[in-house]
Scaffold this motif. Structure first.
Motif, PDB file in Angstrom:
ATOM      1  N   PHE A 176       3.442  -5.367  -9.034  1.00 33.81           N
ATOM      2  CA  PHE A 176       2.561  -5.804  -8.057  1.00 33.81           C
ATOM      3  C   PHE A 176       3.055  -5.649  -6.808  1.00 33.81           C
ATOM      4  N   LYS A 177       4.354  -5.544  -6.570  1.00 36.47           N
ATOM      5  CA  LYS A 177       4.878  -5.424  -5.226  1.00 36.47           C
ATOM      6  C   LYS A 177       4.646  -3.674  -4.913  1.00 36.47           C
ATOM      7  N   THR A 178       4.796  -3.056  -5.803  1.00 33.48           N
ATOM      8  CA  THR A 178       4.633  -1.346  -5.585  1.00 33.48           C
ATOM      9  C   THR A 178       3.241  -1.255  -4.963  1.00 33.48           C
ATOM     10  N   ILE A 179       2.307  -1.736  -5.660  1.00 35.38           N
ATOM     11  CA  ILE A 179       0.932  -1.752  -5.559  1.00 35.38           C
ATOM     12  C   ILE A 179       0.367  -2.389  -4.074  1.00 35.38           C
ATOM     13  N   LEU A 180       0.962  -3.538  -3.818  1.00 31.39           N
ATOM     14  CA  LEU A 180       0.808  -4.251  -2.558  1.00 31.39           C
ATOM     15  C   LEU A 180       1.511  -3.300  -1.388  1.00 31.39           C
ATOM     16  N   PHE A 181       2.704  -2.713  -1.566  1.00 29.82           N
ATOM     17  CA  PHE A 181       3.374  -2.067  -0.658  1.00 29.82           C
ATOM     18  C   PHE A 181       2.519  -0.787  -0.292  1.00 29.82           C
ATOM     19  N   LEU A 182       1.891   0.066  -1.361  1.00 37.81           N
ATOM     20  CA  LEU A 182       1.111   0.967  -1.302  1.00 37.81           C
ATOM     21  C   LEU A 182      -0.037   0.745  -0.541  1.00 37.81           C
ATOM     22  N   ALA A 183      -0.613  -0.410  -0.845  1.00 38.71           N
ATOM     23  CA  ALA A 183      -1.716  -0.899  -0.115  1.00 38.71           C
ATOM     24  C   ALA A 183      -1.582  -0.821   1.515  1.00 38.71           C
ATOM     25  N   ILE A 184      -0.512  -1.482   1.762  1.00 38.67           N
ATOM     26  CA  ILE A 184      -0.011  -1.776   3.203  1.00 38.67           C
ATOM     27  C   ILE A 184       0.126  -0.372   3.861  1.00 38.67           C
ATOM     28  N   SER A 185       0.943   0.239   3.102  1.00 39.97           N
ATOM     29  CA  SER A 185       1.151   1.609   3.732  1.00 39.97           C
ATOM     30  C   SER A 185       0.287   2.675   4.040  1.00 39.97           C
ATOM     31  N   ASN A 186      -0.685   2.723   2.956  1.00 37.08           N
ATOM     32  CA  ASN A 186      -2.260   3.526   3.050  1.00 37.08           C
ATOM     33  C   ASN A 186      -2.951   2.829   4.236  1.00 37.08           C
ATOM     34  N   ILE A 201      -1.799   6.088  -8.424  1.00 34.42           N
ATOM     35  CA  ILE A 201      -1.804   5.044  -7.891  1.00 34.42           C
ATOM     36  C   ILE A 201      -2.214   4.952  -6.307  1.00 34.42           C
ATOM     37  N   GLN A 202      -1.371   5.834  -5.774  1.00 27.54           N
ATOM     38  CA  GLN A 202      -1.494   5.935  -4.204  1.00 27.54           C
ATOM     39  C   GLN A 202      -2.820   6.710  -3.739  1.00 27.54           C
ATOM     40  N   GLU A 203      -3.121   7.642  -4.591  1.00 31.87           N
ATOM     41  CA  GLU A 203      -4.531   8.438  -4.241  1.00 31.87           C
ATOM     42  C   GLU A 203      -5.560   7.438  -4.543  1.00 31.87           C
ATOM     43  N   ALA A 204      -5.677   6.669  -5.461  1.00 35.74           N
ATOM     44  CA  ALA A 204      -6.713   5.671  -5.746  1.00 35.74           C
ATOM     45  C   ALA A 204      -6.796   4.732  -4.532  1.00 35.74           C
ATOM     46  N   LEU A 235       2.156   4.937  14.146  1.00 37.13           N
ATOM     47  CA  LEU A 235       1.499   4.125  12.996  1.00 37.13           C
ATOM     48  C   LEU A 235       1.886   4.627  11.709  1.00 37.13           C
ATOM     49  N   ALA A 236       2.453   5.971  11.804  1.00 37.49           N
ATOM     50  CA  ALA A 236       2.951   6.489  10.517  1.00 37.49           C
ATOM     51  C   ALA A 236       4.493   5.811  10.068  1.00 37.49           C
ATOM     52  N   PHE A 237       5.016   5.620  11.301  1.00 30.15           N
ATOM     53  CA  PHE A 237       6.568   4.894  10.988  1.00 30.15           C
ATOM     54  C   PHE A 237       6.258   3.859  10.195  1.00 30.15           C
ATOM     55  N   PHE A 238       5.024   3.006  10.332  1.00 31.78           N
ATOM     56  CA  PHE A 238       4.875   1.718   9.467  1.00 31.78           C
ATOM     57  C   PHE A 238       4.412   2.103   8.319  1.00 31.78           C
ATOM     58  N   GLU A 239       3.823   2.809   7.975  1.00 28.66           N
ATOM     59  CA  GLU A 239       3.391   3.578   6.830  1.00 28.66           C
ATOM     60  C   GLU A 239       4.511   3.756   5.885  1.00 28.66           C
ATOM     61  N   TYR A 240       5.809   4.481   6.533  1.00 29.44           N
ATOM     62  CA  TYR A 240       6.866   4.712   5.845  1.00 29.44           C
ATOM     63  C   TYR A 240       7.705   3.547   5.535  1.00 29.44           C
ATOM     64  N   LEU A 241       7.660   2.825   6.324  1.00 31.20           N
ATOM     65  CA  LEU A 241       8.584   1.411   6.067  1.00 31.20           C
ATOM     66  C   LEU A 241       7.807   0.724   4.742  1.00 31.20           C
ATOM     67  N   PHE A 242       6.837   1.018   4.322  1.00 32.37           N
ATOM     68  CA  PHE A 242       6.217   0.504   3.214  1.00 32.37           C
ATOM     69  C   PHE A 242       6.182   1.598   2.015  1.00 32.37           C
ATOM     70  N   GLN A 243       5.741   2.724   2.195  1.00 36.30           N
ATOM     71  CA  GLN A 243       5.607   3.798   1.148  1.00 36.30           C
ATOM     72  C   GLN A 243       7.029   3.882   0.409  1.00 36.30           C
ATOM     73  N   VAL A 244       8.012   4.213   1.371  1.00 37.71           N
ATOM     74  CA  VAL A 244       9.300   4.470   0.679  1.00 37.71           C
ATOM     75  C   VAL A 244       9.830   3.383  -0.204  1.00 37.71           C
ATOM     76  N   PRO A 245       9.905   2.123   0.259  1.00 38.56           N
ATOM     77  CA  PRO A 245      10.116   0.828  -0.784  1.00 38.56           C
ATOM     78  C   PRO A 245       9.007   0.824  -1.953  1.00 38.56           C
ATOM     79  N   ALA A 246       8.052   1.071  -1.747  1.00 42.39           N
ATOM     80  CA  ALA A 246       7.014   1.041  -2.769  1.00 42.39           C
ATOM     81  C   ALA A 246       7.510   2.006  -3.871  1.00 42.39           C
ATOM     82  N   ASN A 247       7.617   3.135  -3.563  1.00 47.51           N
ATOM     83  CA  ASN A 247       7.897   4.282  -4.482  1.00 47.51           C
ATOM     84  C   ASN A 247       9.421   3.898  -5.116  1.00 47.51           C
ATOM     85  N   ARG A 248      10.376   3.358  -4.334  1.00 49.35           N
ATOM     86  CA  ARG A 248      11.814   2.835  -4.941  1.00 49.35           C
ATOM     87  C   ARG A 248      11.548   1.842  -5.997  1.00 49.35           C
TER      88      ARG A 248
END
Length: 123
Positions: free
Chosen positions: A4-14, A79-82, A48-61
């Motif tokens: 759930f956290k992964t999907i939430l973080f991916l949504a925020i990063s995207n 999941i990320q593409e969808a 803006l992309a900096f904030f994307e990475y703040l969520f994308q990297v933890p989501a993947n980890r």
């Protein structure tokens, strides 16, 4: 919970990435953005992309199976593409009122959802 956290973080990063990639196309509609040069727009998008990475990297980890998460690398990317396409559709309808989503866009999106099913199905 990690899934759930992964999907939430991916949504925020995207969300941040969609604004970084496409939000600048609306800058000219605002007084502060009418005379921005390309370098300024790039720097704002990088911010803006900096904030994307703040969520994308933890989501993947969090989500990656080898780090204790529930998803394989291919599943994470799917999941990320969808999520990206879902958020992009919402972004387009909300912020770009002149853009219309046609039946072909919806069919294409349905095929991507089908791809998610195929990738996650245990064959």
């Amino acid at each position: 919970m990690r899934g759930f956290k992964t999907i939430l973080f991916l949504a925020i990063s995207n969300t941040f990435m969609t604004f970084a990639w496409y939000g600048h196309l609306k800058f000219k509609e605002y007084e502060w953005g009418k005379n921005l040069g390309l370098i300024s727009i790039i720097l704002i998008s990088w911010g803006l992309a900096f904030f994307e990475y703040l969520f994308q990297v933890p989501a993947n980890r969090l989500g990656f199976k080898d780090d204790g998460g529930p998803f394989t690398l291919v599943q994470l990317k799917t999941i990320q593409e969808a999520i990206t396409l879902t958020l992009f559709m919402v972004f387009t309808v909300v912020f770009f009122k002149t853009e219309k989503l046609g039946w072909n866009h919806l069919v294409g999106f349905a095929l991507i959802v089908l791809a998610v099913f195929v990738i996650f199905k245990k064959w």
